[in-house]
Design a protein around this motif. Structure first.
Motif, mmCIF file in Angstrom:
data_model
loop_
_atom_site.group_PDB
_atom_site.id
_atom_site.type_symbol
_atom_site.label_atom_id
_atom_site.label_comp_id
_atom_site.label_asym_id
_atom_site.label_seq_id
_atom_site.Cartn_x
_atom_site.Cartn_y
_atom_site.Cartn_z
ATOM 1 N N GLY A 130 0.830 -1.226 0.090
ATOM 2 C CA GLY A 130 0.158 0.041 -0.051
ATOM 3 C C GLY A 130 1.045 1.268 -0.182
ATOM 4 N N HIS A 131 0.355 2.461 -0.597
ATOM 5 C CA HIS A 131 1.294 3.470 -0.740
ATOM 6 C C HIS A 131 0.778 4.512 0.441
ATOM 7 N N ILE A 132 1.726 5.002 1.101
ATOM 8 C CA ILE A 132 1.484 6.092 2.318
ATOM 9 C C ILE A 132 1.414 7.444 1.776
ATOM 10 N N ASP A 133 1.922 7.940 0.580
ATOM 11 C CA ASP A 133 1.734 9.316 0.252
ATOM 12 C C ASP A 133 0.409 9.545 -0.202
ATOM 13 N N SER A 134 -0.002 10.955 -0.181
ATOM 14 C CA SER A 134 -1.391 11.322 -0.777
ATOM 15 C C SER A 134 -1.398 12.148 -1.648
ATOM 16 N N ALA A 135 -2.442 12.510 -2.251
ATOM 17 C CA ALA A 135 -2.372 13.403 -3.530
ATOM 18 C C ALA A 135 -2.713 14.907 -3.154
ATOM 19 N N TYR A 136 -2.018 15.438 -4.392
ATOM 20 C CA TYR A 136 -2.591 16.797 -4.503
ATOM 21 C C TYR A 136 -3.942 17.278 -4.734
ATOM 22 N N GLU A 137 -4.672 17.938 -4.069
ATOM 23 C CA GLU A 137 -6.055 18.077 -4.733
ATOM 24 C C GLU A 137 -6.554 18.468 -5.833
ATOM 25 N N TRP A 138 -7.356 17.748 -6.405
ATOM 26 C CA TRP A 138 -8.132 17.850 -7.568
ATOM 27 C C TRP A 138 -9.300 18.691 -7.534
ATOM 28 N N ARG A 139 -9.118 20.064 -8.135
ATOM 29 C CA ARG A 139 -10.432 21.122 -7.696
ATOM 30 C C ARG A 139 -11.767 20.484 -8.163
ATOM 31 N N MET B 59 4.676 -4.123 1.965
ATOM 32 C CA MET B 59 5.659 -2.916 1.470
ATOM 33 C C MET B 59 4.749 -1.695 1.599
ATOM 34 N N ILE B 60 5.454 -0.723 2.286
ATOM 35 C CA ILE B 60 4.740 0.676 2.253
ATOM 36 C C ILE B 60 5.500 1.495 1.344
ATOM 37 N N THR B 61 4.786 1.908 0.270
ATOM 38 C CA THR B 61 5.625 2.553 -0.715
ATOM 39 C C THR B 61 5.373 4.006 -0.681
ATOM 40 N N ASP B 62 6.314 5.040 -1.232
ATOM 41 C CA ASP B 62 6.048 6.312 -1.435
ATOM 42 C C ASP B 62 6.220 6.583 -2.952
ATOM 43 N N GLY B 63 5.524 7.687 -3.318
ATOM 44 C CA GLY B 63 5.507 7.966 -4.745
ATOM 45 C C GLY B 63 4.336 7.463 -5.644
ATOM 46 N N GLU B 64 3.626 7.019 -5.443
ATOM 47 C CA GLU B 64 2.400 6.379 -6.146
ATOM 48 C C GLU B 64 1.612 7.540 -6.649
ATOM 49 N N GLU B 65 1.264 8.508 -5.806
ATOM 50 C CA GLU B 65 0.491 9.903 -6.192
ATOM 51 C C GLU B 65 1.454 10.556 -7.237
ATOM 52 N N ALA B 66 2.908 10.258 -7.192
ATOM 53 C CA ALA B 66 3.869 10.904 -8.156
ATOM 54 C C ALA B 66 3.917 10.267 -9.432
ATOM 55 N N GLY B 67 3.013 9.547 -9.675
ATOM 56 C CA GLY B 67 3.352 8.555 -11.024
ATOM 57 C C GLY B 67 3.823 7.137 -10.526
ATOM 58 N N LEU B 68 3.694 6.374 -9.737
ATOM 59 C CA LEU B 68 4.089 5.132 -9.488
ATOM 60 C C LEU B 68 5.564 5.241 -9.130
ATOM 61 N N ARG B 69 6.383 6.127 -8.878
ATOM 62 C CA ARG B 69 7.776 6.318 -8.915
ATOM 63 C C ARG B 69 8.281 5.339 -7.968
ATOM 64 N N GLY B 70 7.800 4.943 -6.549
ATOM 65 C CA GLY B 70 8.433 4.366 -5.672
ATOM 66 C C GLY B 70 8.235 2.933 -6.045
ATOM 67 N N CYS B 71 7.149 2.425 -6.830
ATOM 68 C CA CYS B 71 7.081 1.075 -6.891
ATOM 69 C C CYS B 71 7.759 0.736 -8.281
ATOM 70 N N LYS B 72 7.886 1.573 -9.091
ATOM 71 C CA LYS B 72 8.606 1.393 -10.384
ATOM 72 C C LYS B 72 10.137 1.153 -10.014
ATOM 73 N N GLN B 73 10.581 1.816 -9.141
ATOM 74 C CA GLN B 73 12.168 1.884 -8.503
ATOM 75 C C GLN B 73 12.219 0.513 -7.669
#
Length: 425
Positions: free
Chosen positions: A157-166, A276-290
């Motif tokens: 699961g990813h721990i980062d949260s998203a920028y707000e979508w207005r 697995m606690i990933t970071d970067g999912e909300e940045a385009g899956l960056r953590g999981c890709k790495q």
């Protein structure tokens, strides 16, 4: 071990634990932008918890550009808007012709669509070189089996949260998201097609239709320019979702999976269970890709059968499904593992799940599947989308314990079935 034999009191206690922990994390660490100090602090908090019931916990760091995934929306929208307006002014002041204006606008729209496909459809790290990089972290907790490791299942699961979508936040009772995104993407595609036809009409006799395209089709681009204003306003980079459901529920699904096994005193014979606690999912899956890149050989070529179950939002119970297609439908997850999760859900007493498609966006599971690692996704979120999705409403007051509990039963059942038979032949 079968899910029917697992103590229900342990599941119930861990659902309560999850609700309390998510509330605590949000109050203590706040919103968690990909790669920022709040993300790492929350992960350290979780690591301290996992140290009590894991045989091993560790961090792995990597570099990412958190704004690259979505900040292009502002660059592209501003560029296309200015191209249309400035070229329009130059045409009406007789500086350039409609034909040259069509060429310029068509070029800008093509580049904008190309970036959209690369970033939002294919999740390529296309814009990253233009943005500042920060250090992100992935956290792994391992519960080893009694004997030799022959299988490995990872709950992620990813721990980062998203920028707000207005569009979602302000369109709670109105389909603002669909209307604005439809106008933006549709307008851009039509503008590009019109520009191409106009260029062809310049060199090929298309009769009165060609004359019309050369003299009047440019006016449609002003609609596209107006739609680009909504794209420019789409993401609020100053406001970050609390991320209670998306995706602290997935984060704690991974944590609780190991915690429940520990509380029930269950040690599997040959299956290693990981959180697995990933970071970067909300940045385009960056953590999981790495992670997938760094651990490919371990997960594919080591002789240990490995599968990754990514959990992303356990909230809207009527939409609890196995998402066997991902990344806007372009990625198909492992059929055998997806079926194993579905069969495990039925065995746990939940026979209303369906195979579903992440038709807008992506989950971390897509990064694993693209890398050639067996994976699938379990999620429960209204795909319309939910009114809390990627905005400030996604806080602990919106948690749904029943959905969390159902998800935990499916996850435990999946672990036990994978331990018993793996993916089969």
């Amino acid at each position: 071990m079968k899910i029917a034999d697992f103590p229900q009191s342990v599941i119930d206690e861990n659902v309560d634990y999850t609700v309390k922990e998510i509330t605590n994390v949000i109050k203590k660490y706040g919103p968690r932008e990909s790669g920022n100090e709040n993300c790492l602090a929350a992960q350290k908090h979780i690591k301290k918890e996992m140290d009590t019931f894991c045989d091993e916990t560790r961090f792995e760091s990597y570099k990412m550009a958190p704004k690259a995934f979505l900040h292009w929306t502002k660059l592209v929208s501003a560029a296309i808007f200015l191209a249309v307006v400035v070229c329009g002014i130059l045409v009406f002041t007789s500086v350039i012709t409609f034909f040259l204006a069509q060429c310029i606008v068509g070029g800008f729209v093509f580049v904008g669509l190309f970036i959209t496909v690369m970033e939002f459809l294919m999740y390529k790290q296309f814009m990253d070189p233009l943005y500042k990089k920060v250090e992100g972290h992935n956290l792994l907790g391992v519960r080893k089996p009694r004997g030799e490791v022959k299988r490995r299942i990872i709950i992620s699961g990813h721990i980062d949260s998203a920028y707000e979508w207005r569009h979602i936040y302000y369109g709670k009772k109105f389909p603002l998201m669909g209307i604005c995104m439809g106008a933006t993407i549709g307008g851009a595609i039509i503008s590009f097609v019109l520009a191409v036809i106009t260029i062809i009409a310049k060199f090929v006799d298309m009769g009165s239709f060609g004359e019309f395209m050369l003299n009047y089709s440019y006016y449609f681009h002003f609609f596209t320019a107006l739609a680009m204003i909504t794209l420019f306003l789409f993401v609020d980079f100053k406001t970050i979702s609390p991320g209670a459901n998306d995706n602290l529920t997935g984060t704690y699904a991974a944590v609780a999976a190991l915690r429940m096994l520990d509380m029930a005193g269950i040690d599997l014979e040959n299956t290693e269970v990981c959180a697995m606690i990933t970071d970067g999912e909300e940045a385009g899956l960056r953590g999981c890709k790495q992670w997938a890149k760094d651990h490919y050989d371990e997960y594919v070529n080591s002789g240990v059968e490995t599968a990754v179950l990514c959990v992303d939002t356990l909230t809207d119970l009527e939409y609890l499904n196995v998402y066997n297609r991902d990344m806007t439908g372009t990625v198909k997850h492992n059929e055998k593992f997806s079926r194993l999760v579905m069969d495990s859900a039925v065995e746990a007493g939940h026979d209303d799940l369906k195979f579903a498609n992440v038709f807008f966006g992506s989950s971390d599971a897509a990064a694993f599947t693209q890398a050639g690692i067996t994976s699938t996704c379990l999620a429960a979120m209204d795909p319309s989308p939910a009114d809390y999705y990627h905005n400030r409403r996604d806080s602990y007051d919106r948690l749904v314990p029943e959905a969390i509990k159902t998800g935990y039963e499916v996850i435990l059942s999946t672990i036990f079935n994978f331990d018993e038979k793996g993916l089969g032949d």
